[in-house]
Design a protein around this motif. Structure first.
Motif, PDB file in Angstrom:
ATOM      1  N   ASN A 274      -1.113   9.792  10.406  1.00  0.00           N
ATOM      2  CA  ASN A 274      -2.515   9.070  10.521  1.00  0.00           C
ATOM      3  C   ASN A 274      -2.318   7.735   9.693  1.00  0.00           C
ATOM      4  O   ASN A 274      -2.486   6.931   9.823  1.00  0.00           O
ATOM      5  CB  ASN A 274      -3.290   9.753   9.448  1.00  0.00           C
ATOM      6  N   PHE A 275      -1.389   7.478   8.626  1.00  0.00           N
ATOM      7  CA  PHE A 275      -1.458   6.295   7.567  1.00  0.00           C
ATOM      8  C   PHE A 275      -1.358   5.356   8.593  1.00  0.00           C
ATOM      9  O   PHE A 275      -0.989   4.355   8.228  1.00  0.00           O
ATOM     10  CB  PHE A 275      -0.471   7.197   6.666  1.00  0.00           C
TER      11      PHE A 275
ATOM     12  N   ALA B 129      -3.672   4.152  11.383  1.00  0.00           N
ATOM     13  CA  ALA B 129      -4.286   3.609  10.486  1.00  0.00           C
ATOM     14  C   ALA B 129      -4.154   1.810   9.920  1.00  0.00           C
ATOM     15  O   ALA B 129      -4.578   0.907  10.054  1.00  0.00           O
ATOM     16  CB  ALA B 129      -5.052   3.974   9.728  1.00  0.00           C
ATOM     17  N   ASN B 130      -2.711   1.568   9.268  1.00  0.00           N
ATOM     18  CA  ASN B 130      -2.377   0.404   8.347  1.00  0.00           C
ATOM     19  C   ASN B 130      -2.285  -0.725   9.207  1.00  0.00           C
ATOM     20  O   ASN B 130      -2.456  -1.752   9.139  1.00  0.00           O
ATOM     21  CB  ASN B 130      -1.598   1.556   6.965  1.00  0.00           C
TER      22      ASN B 130
ATOM     23  N   GLN C 120      -6.438  13.698   4.682  1.00  0.00           N
ATOM     24  CA  GLN C 120      -6.027  13.664   5.938  1.00  0.00           C
ATOM     25  C   GLN C 120      -7.026  12.974   6.538  1.00  0.00           C
ATOM     26  O   GLN C 120      -6.773  11.897   6.896  1.00  0.00           O
ATOM     27  CB  GLN C 120      -5.983  14.579   6.778  1.00  0.00           C
TER      28      GLN C 120
ATOM     29  N   ALA D 283      -2.502  -0.587  -8.982  1.00  0.00           N
ATOM     30  CA  ALA D 283      -1.141  -0.918  -7.348  1.00  0.00           C
ATOM     31  C   ALA D 283      -2.697   0.254  -5.842  1.00  0.00           C
ATOM     32  O   ALA D 283      -2.814   0.967  -6.112  1.00  0.00           O
ATOM     33  CB  ALA D 283      -0.349  -0.129  -6.679  1.00  0.00           C
ATOM     34  N   ASN D 284      -2.018   0.111  -5.153  1.00  0.00           N
ATOM     35  CA  ASN D 284      -3.814   0.425  -4.010  1.00  0.00           C
ATOM     36  C   ASN D 284      -2.166   1.924  -3.301  1.00  0.00           C
ATOM     37  O   ASN D 284      -1.426   1.998  -2.403  1.00  0.00           O
ATOM     38  CB  ASN D 284      -3.627  -0.894  -2.785  1.00  0.00           C
ATOM     39  N   VAL D 285      -2.545   3.288  -3.484  1.00  0.00           N
ATOM     40  CA  VAL D 285      -2.224   4.143  -3.962  1.00  0.00           C
ATOM     41  C   VAL D 285      -2.806   5.043  -3.395  1.00  0.00           C
ATOM     42  O   VAL D 285      -4.159   5.460  -3.827  1.00  0.00           O
ATOM     43  CB  VAL D 285      -1.118   4.212  -4.757  1.00  0.00           C
ATOM     44  N   GLY D 286      -3.023   6.430  -1.989  1.00  0.00           N
ATOM     45  CA  GLY D 286      -2.959   7.744  -2.278  1.00  0.00           C
ATOM     46  C   GLY D 286      -1.901   8.728  -1.671  1.00  0.00           C
ATOM     47  O   GLY D 286      -0.623   8.362  -1.876  1.00  0.00           O
TER      48      GLY D 286
ATOM     49  N   ARG E 296     -11.097   2.494  -3.954  1.00  0.00           N
ATOM     50  CA  ARG E 296      -9.674   4.143  -4.187  1.00  0.00           C
ATOM     51  C   ARG E 296     -11.125   5.469  -3.898  1.00  0.00           C
ATOM     52  O   ARG E 296     -11.781   5.737  -4.291  1.00  0.00           O
ATOM     53  CB  ARG E 296      -8.981   4.152  -5.276  1.00  0.00           C
TER      54      ARG E 296
ATOM     55  N   LYS F  75       0.636  -1.337   0.310  1.00  0.00           N
ATOM     56  CA  LYS F  75       0.035  -0.074  -0.312  1.00  0.00           C
ATOM     57  C   LYS F  75       0.812   1.418  -0.132  1.00  0.00           C
ATOM     58  O   LYS F  75       1.939   1.388   1.079  1.00  0.00           O
ATOM     59  CB  LYS F  75      -0.748  -0.056   1.708  1.00  0.00           C
TER      60      LYS F  75
ATOM     61  N   SER G 239       0.268  13.491   8.678  1.00  0.00           N
ATOM     62  CA  SER G 239      -0.604  11.981   7.255  1.00  0.00           C
ATOM     63  C   SER G 239       0.103  11.239   7.953  1.00  0.00           C
ATOM     64  O   SER G 239      -0.315   9.800   7.491  1.00  0.00           O
ATOM     65  CB  SER G 239      -0.395  12.836   6.069  1.00  0.00           C
TER      66      SER G 239
ATOM     67  N   PHE H  79       1.417   5.563  -0.002  1.00  0.00           N
ATOM     68  CA  PHE H  79       1.583   6.812   0.675  1.00  0.00           C
ATOM     69  C   PHE H  79       2.652   7.527  -0.132  1.00  0.00           C
ATOM     70  O   PHE H  79       3.903   8.128   0.428  1.00  0.00           O
ATOM     71  CB  PHE H  79       1.680   6.970   1.571  1.00  0.00           C
TER      72      PHE H  79
ATOM     73  N   ILE I  46      -6.756   9.447   4.982  1.00  0.00           N
ATOM     74  CA  ILE I  46      -5.892   8.470   5.618  1.00  0.00           C
ATOM     75  C   ILE I  46      -5.210   7.704   6.932  1.00  0.00           C
ATOM     76  O   ILE I  46      -5.413   7.006   7.124  1.00  0.00           O
ATOM     77  CB  ILE I  46      -4.536   9.376   4.911  1.00  0.00           C
ATOM     78  N   SER I  47      -7.228   8.846   7.637  1.00  0.00           N
ATOM     79  CA  SER I  47      -6.572   8.236   9.038  1.00  0.00           C
ATOM     80  C   SER I  47      -7.123   7.530   9.319  1.00  0.00           C
ATOM     81  O   SER I  47      -7.915   6.634  10.081  1.00  0.00           O
ATOM     82  CB  SER I  47      -6.560   9.445   9.805  1.00  0.00           C
ATOM     83  N   LYS I  48      -8.516   7.663   8.295  1.00  0.00           N
ATOM     84  CA  LYS I  48      -9.323   5.774   8.367  1.00  0.00           C
ATOM     85  C   LYS I  48      -8.608   5.006   7.527  1.00  0.00           C
ATOM     86  O   LYS I  48      -9.743   3.610   7.179  1.00  0.00           O
ATOM     87  CB  LYS I  48     -10.678   6.269   7.522  1.00  0.00           C
ATOM     88  N   GLY I  49      -7.206   5.069   6.875  1.00  0.00           N
ATOM     89  CA  GLY I  49      -6.357   3.520   6.739  1.00  0.00           C
ATOM     90  C   GLY I  49      -6.725   3.734   4.959  1.00  0.00           C
ATOM     91  O   GLY I  49      -7.212   2.409   4.427  1.00  0.00           O
ATOM     92  N   LEU I  50      -7.797   4.610   4.720  1.00  0.00           N
ATOM     93  CA  LEU I  50      -8.916   4.881   2.900  1.00  0.00           C
ATOM     94  C   LEU I  50      -6.989   5.116   2.027  1.00  0.00           C
ATOM     95  O   LEU I  50      -6.075   6.383   2.128  1.00  0.00           O
ATOM     96  CB  LEU I  50      -9.262   5.266   2.712  1.00  0.00           C
ATOM     97  N   SER I  51      -7.176   4.260   0.794  1.00  0.00           N
ATOM     98  CA  SER I  51      -6.454   4.898   0.040  1.00  0.00           C
ATOM     99  C   SER I  51      -6.903   6.226  -0.921  1.00  0.00           C
ATOM    100  O   SER I  51      -7.847   5.683  -2.249  1.00  0.00           O
ATOM    101  CB  SER I  51      -6.256   3.801  -1.096  1.00  0.00           C
ATOM    102  N   VAL I  52      -6.705   7.237  -0.556  1.00  0.00           N
ATOM    103  CA  VAL I  52      -7.837   8.717  -1.585  1.00  0.00           C
ATOM    104  C   VAL I  52      -6.670   9.607  -1.768  1.00  0.00           C
ATOM    105  O   VAL I  52      -5.256   9.791  -1.698  1.00  0.00           O
ATOM    106  CB  VAL I  52      -8.028   9.051   0.036  1.00  0.00           C
ATOM    107  N   ILE I  53      -6.468  10.323  -3.560  1.00  0.00           N
ATOM    108  CA  ILE I  53      -5.434  10.043  -4.237  1.00  0.00           C
ATOM    109  C   ILE I  53      -6.582  12.265  -4.012  1.00  0.00           C
ATOM    110  O   ILE I  53      -7.411  12.429  -4.328  1.00  0.00           O
ATOM    111  CB  ILE I  53      -5.103  10.037  -5.514  1.00  0.00           C
TER     112      ILE I  53
ATOM    113  N   ILE J 212      -5.290  -2.382  10.357  1.00  0.00           N
ATOM    114  CA  ILE J 212      -6.088  -3.643   9.315  1.00  0.00           C
ATOM    115  C   ILE J 212      -4.958  -4.359   8.573  1.00  0.00           C
ATOM    116  O   ILE J 212      -5.848  -5.088   7.510  1.00  0.00           O
ATOM    117  CB  ILE J 212      -6.376  -2.516   8.546  1.00  0.00           C
TER     118      ILE J 212
END
Lengths: 372, 199
Positions: A363-364, A367-368, B51, A334-337, B41, A305, A360, A307, B54-61, A371
């Protein structure tokens, strides 16, 4: 650069074939760790340092007696909480804080390798560091992270070892060094090589090293780490301990004095040949070319994952170049933020107290860690 | 979670890949992940919301649908969600094209400008309508292209887009829209929710 005998090291016996064609073995890799590796070995983070960084991420650096370069981010109760995570950082090969580099003594000539040291690449750096992860018997890291050249190592690491990390955080970096990046590095290298004391790299055996050249290289580079706005706000046209211009070439302006200071403290902790080799490694970095023009292929095998983080005022590795990485990751499914952090502090933002950035990452990771 | 999200969630099959365009603080994404095992996504323009996601573990762009949808490969998702933002784009037509390029199906919700209270507001007061779904004044609204449920119906038939499901929402009342009741639903619904696919 005393105390170097005391830094932690592993000796890598396994042969490593470098990109230049040469194979090395039995070479030292210096490292430091923070926090404790848990029983499940699922809390390890490998941090990669930037051009002039080292393995001393946080706390007091025993070589410089100053705070580690990522002290804002890493440490007990910090965003990368070492009460929870086990943070590992190695001095890159080519570096000057204990790892195999131009200061390493050649066993045959008993002299420092200097320019006999092979030209290394970002790929070589991460291929050396995987040995450290094996040394700790860690199957899968929780994260790999780094800014600038550290970010390049993150990308290369994931490309080379797609199954060795759960998450990856490349910060303020690029997948391919731009002409501007190469130009700026070349400026630094030429400054060093123009210093008569450089002596074709053979200065280490004499008393005098190319401090002037290295200092100019650092001064030029330092400007690229800051933003115009940041410089203007901090220094403007303020004069240095004087009421008026002196009509000379002394440091009339505070910015001049500041840069000279940055240059002079740098030469005490860094080696000029290392600077040449590491900037070269950065210039050679082109993950797009490594994967035949398609960056997505670099990430095809990875389940990590990602970021990606960039900074608004970073003109050295601008948001647009970081976004190229995001696009390639998306193209690979891929899994990307991704987030661009507002900051006036330029490229250096990733090393500084930039609360939105620090938040950021915290939090990343938090949270991960729950999970994944 | 608001009713609109519940309806969207019911339209999405389990274990699918979903892109939430304008995902906000990620409430819907999190719900889909937890209840439908959806691999999602998000694309979101607000740094603050990114932000939170991200704090929820979600993949956001962080990005803008008008310029950043192009980064996603063709048909890389099974559903793309566009919740009440279509009217805010410079070029809604292109955004819908892009949605139906990156995804097999799209779920699009629109605040209905044909709702009777909006019509009455304009007719009697003579000023641009302001309500729960359209909280801004004309001079600071992000909405550039307001449309009605009927407009969207016509748009889909003109653009050869299949309307799989058309759902009207009025307060908590949910009903299906069809060609027969279209004019009626266009008058009495605050929100239209559409599941569409390219023909």
């Amino acid at each position: 650069m005393n105390n170097l005998d005391k830094v932690k090291k592993i000796v890598i016996e396994k042969p490593l074939k470098l990109d230049c064609g040469k194979t090395i073995s039995n070479f030292p890799l210096a490292y430091e760790t923070y926090g404790k590796l848990n029983e499940k070995k699922d809390n390890a983070i490998l941090a990669f340092h930037a051009l002039t960084g080292d393995q001393f991420v946080t706390g007091i650096n025993p070589i410089t007696n100053k705070n580690g370069w990522w002290s804002y981010l890493v440490g007990p109760d910090k965003p990368v909480d070492t009460n929870k995570f086990f943070v590992i950082c190695a001095n890159v090969i080519g570096g000057c804080i204990g790892s195999y580099g131009p200061n390493t003594i050649d066993p045959i000539t008993k002299k420092k390798l200097a320019t006999n040291f092979p030209v290394i690449t970002i790929n070589d750096m991460v291929n050396a560091q995987i040995n450290l992860i094996d040394f700790f018997k860690i199957d899968k890291l929780f994260s790999v992270m780094g800014g600038s050249m550290g970010g390049m190592q993150v990308l290369q690491f994931v490309a080379n070892f797609p199954n060795r990390t759960k998450t990856a955080i490349p910060i303020a970096c690029t997948a391919s060094h731009s002409a501007q990046n190469i130009a700026l590095n070349e400026l630094g290298r030429q400054a060093i090589m123009a210093d008569v004391n450089w002596n074709k790299g053979d200065y280490l055996n004499s008393e005098c090293s190319p401090d002037k050249g290295l200092s100019v290289a650092r001064m030029a580079a330092h400007i690229t780490y800051l933003s115009k706005k940041g410089l203007q706000e901090k220094f403007g046209r303020k004069l240095q301990e004087r009421d008026d211009l002196k009509f000379s070439f002394d440091a009339d302006f505070q910015i001049e004095s500041y840069l000279r200071h940055q240059g002079s403290v740098f030469v005490d902790r860094f080696d000029a040949n290392s600077y040449l080799y590491i900037t070269r490694a950065m210039d050679y970095f082109d993950l797009v070319k490594q994967y035949n023009g398609n960056l997505s292929n670099a990430f095809k095998e990875s389940k990590a994952k990602f970021f990606i983080i960039s900074f608004t005022s970073d003109w050295l590795y601008p948001t647009s170049e970081n976004k190229e990485i995001v696009i390639a990751l998306n193209a690979a499914g891929a899994n990307v933020g991704f987030i661009e952090i507002n900051s006036d502090k330029g490229h250096d933002s990733f090393l500084l107290d930039v609360p939105e950035f620090l938040k950021s990452i915290k939090n990343f990771l938090d949270a991960n860690y729950k999970i994944l | 979670m608001k009713k609109e999200f519940q309806i969207i969630s019911d339209l999405i099959k389990n274990d699918t890949r979903v892109l939430d365009v304008g995902c906000g603080d990620g409430i819907l994404m999190k719900h889909l992940k937890e209840n439908k095992n959806v691999d999602s996504r998000g694309l979101e323009i607000s740094k603050e919301n990114v932000q939170i996601c991200i704090s929820k573990g979600l993949s956001v762009i962080e990005g803008d649908a008008e310029s950043d949808l192009k980064q996603f490969p063709d048909l890389s998702f099974e559903y793309a969600i566009l919740g009440q933002t279509l009217q805010a784009f410079y070029n809604p037509e292109k955004v819908i094209d892009d949605l139906l390029r990156v995804s097999k199906k799209a779920i699009i919700t629109i605040p209905n400008f044909g709702y009777w209270k909006i019509r009455i507001h304009l007719l009697l007061k003579g000023t641009m309508p302001v309500n729960k779904h359209l909280p801004n004044e004309w001079y600071n609204t992000p909405n550039l292209h307001m449309c009605t449920i009927k407009d969207f119906f016509n748009f889909c038939s003109k653009k050869n887009i299949n309307l799989f499901r058309s759902i009207a929402l009025h307060e908590e009342n949910v009903s299906e829209i069809n060609n027969k009741n279209l004019s009626f639903k266009n008058l009495f619904s605050e929100l239209g929710i559409f599941l569409v696919e390219k023909k």
